[in-house]
Design a protein around this motif. Sequence first.
Motif, PDB file in Angstrom:
ATOM      1  N   CYS A   1     -13.195 -19.386  12.448  1.00 43.71           N
ATOM      2  CA  CYS A   1     -13.300 -18.369  11.399  1.00 43.71           C
ATOM      3  C   CYS A   1     -14.786 -18.157  11.124  1.00 43.71           C
ATOM      4  O   CYS A   1     -15.297 -17.057  11.303  1.00 43.71           O
TER       5      CYS A   1
ATOM      6  N   ARG B   1     -14.743 -15.254  19.265  1.00 39.70           N
ATOM      7  CA  ARG B   1     -14.970 -14.749  17.919  1.00 39.70           C
ATOM      8  C   ARG B   1     -15.707 -15.811  17.091  1.00 39.70           C
ATOM      9  O   ARG B   1     -15.672 -17.003  17.419  1.00 39.70           O
TER      10      ARG B   1
ATOM     11  N   LYS C   1     -19.606 -13.693   6.121  1.00 40.46           N
ATOM     12  CA  LYS C   1     -18.208 -13.906   5.734  1.00 40.46           C
ATOM     13  C   LYS C   1     -17.868 -13.263   4.392  1.00 40.46           C
ATOM     14  O   LYS C   1     -18.480 -13.592   3.378  1.00 40.46           O
TER      15      LYS C   1
ATOM     16  N   HIS D   1      -4.769 -14.579  10.114  1.00 38.74           N
ATOM     17  CA  HIS D   1      -4.901 -13.977   8.787  1.00 38.74           C
ATOM     18  C   HIS D   1      -3.572 -13.363   8.342  1.00 38.74           C
ATOM     19  O   HIS D   1      -3.291 -13.269   7.156  1.00 38.74           O
TER      20      HIS D   1
ATOM     21  N   GLU E   1      -7.782 -17.906  15.298  1.00 40.57           N
ATOM     22  CA  GLU E   1      -8.830 -18.812  14.810  1.00 40.57           C
ATOM     23  C   GLU E   1      -8.577 -20.226  15.344  1.00 40.57           C
ATOM     24  O   GLU E   1      -7.463 -20.745  15.249  1.00 40.57           O
TER      25      GLU E   1
ATOM     26  N   ASP F   1     -10.805 -21.082   6.242  1.00 34.72           N
ATOM     27  CA  ASP F   1      -9.533 -20.813   6.932  1.00 34.72           C
ATOM     28  C   ASP F   1      -9.005 -21.951   7.815  1.00 34.72           C
ATOM     29  O   ASP F   1      -8.305 -21.689   8.811  1.00 34.72           O
TER      30      ASP F   1
ATOM     31  N   GLN G   1      -5.074 -22.087   8.685  1.00 37.52           N
ATOM     32  CA  GLN G   1      -4.496 -21.159   9.676  1.00 37.52           C
ATOM     33  C   GLN G   1      -5.146 -21.302  11.050  1.00 37.52           C
ATOM     34  O   GLN G   1      -4.869 -20.525  11.956  1.00 37.52           O
TER      35      GLN G   1
HETATM   36 MN    MN Z   1     -10.835 -16.271   8.798  1.00 36.35          MN
END
Ligand code: MN
Length: 349
Positions: A103, A127, A132, A273, A299, A310, A313
Amino acid sequence: MLIVMRMGATDEQVRGVLARLKEFDLDGHLSPGKERVVIGAVGVIGDPDIRHQMGRMSGVEEVIAISRPYKLTGREFQKEETIIDVGGVRIGGGTMVVMAGPCSIESEEHMVTTAKAVAASGAQILRGGAFKPRTSPYAFRGLGEEGLQHLATAREETGLPVITEVMEARDVDLVARYADILQIGTRNMQNFMLLDEVGLARKPVMLKRGLSATIDEWLLAAEYIMAKGNRDVILCERGIRTFETATRNTLDLSAIPVVKRLSHLPIVSDPAHGTGHWYLVEPMARASMAVGADGLMVEVHPNPDHALSDGPQSLTLENFDSLMKSLERVGEAVGHPLAAQPQMAAVGD
Ligand code: MN
Ligand code: PEP
């Protein structure tokens, strides 16, 4: 308004149409289809007689009014799917790319370790967030330019192109110096100044769906980018706000085939997300592939319990590897395979 040129219309006739549109203060966007050229005229069409006047010009077959509010993003303007080549990775056109990484970029070592692992498991794009957008101002807000440098190092080490978010119009030049794809986050889907600015950038843009945006609003946001001349737009379904609280958001899987019907642009699904829970990422990723997503954003963190954002997740490196294996099987079953990694990808170490 769409101006469909006759088969075999000359360049001069096309130029004539574009020049006439300029006189009406309209921008002409060319769609060179397989059989004939289509010109999308965008701007304010004040005088309804313009349509008739354009229809009488030499080389013009017909003039069609577009009833939908978005023009360049629609299938009427371009029938063939848009395929975007990012550093040798093709996005769109019947395969699925996987964009994976943390993330937030936390340090060079963190970014490079994660990048090498996801590359070895078969990801095509990296990524990582440097700027952020956080709900709380006290949460970790990213490393800024230093993070972008770590992302560029990870690209060098793996040979994979990189995507990262730009939050501000004034940061577009800076982020575009490092990124292969500019990401517009959900909270900025209707930041129109930012959309204008990335529309002028010479990098592909991935536009995430706004938290409460309808599909029409989302395609209109994409229209802002295309109207400035940037054709390389990717859409990303990342979950919308509903009454449900068992998941962080509700991943709207039906949006994927709906968008494919309405638009020629590629669409990526973000089940991290979209759900907020790592154990829902794999089932929703498999489902996204089955409904025809052109890509996935996932992620991944070497130690999700210690992630600066994050973590709940994020997949571990091992879980990401098993996700990729399972996607290979789904791809075969549904006839929608994973895209190839770029040729220079260094995945062996
Ligand atoms: Mn994120
Ligand atoms: C992200 O991808 O890092 C992110 C912040 O996503 P979203 O804009 O969808 O919340």
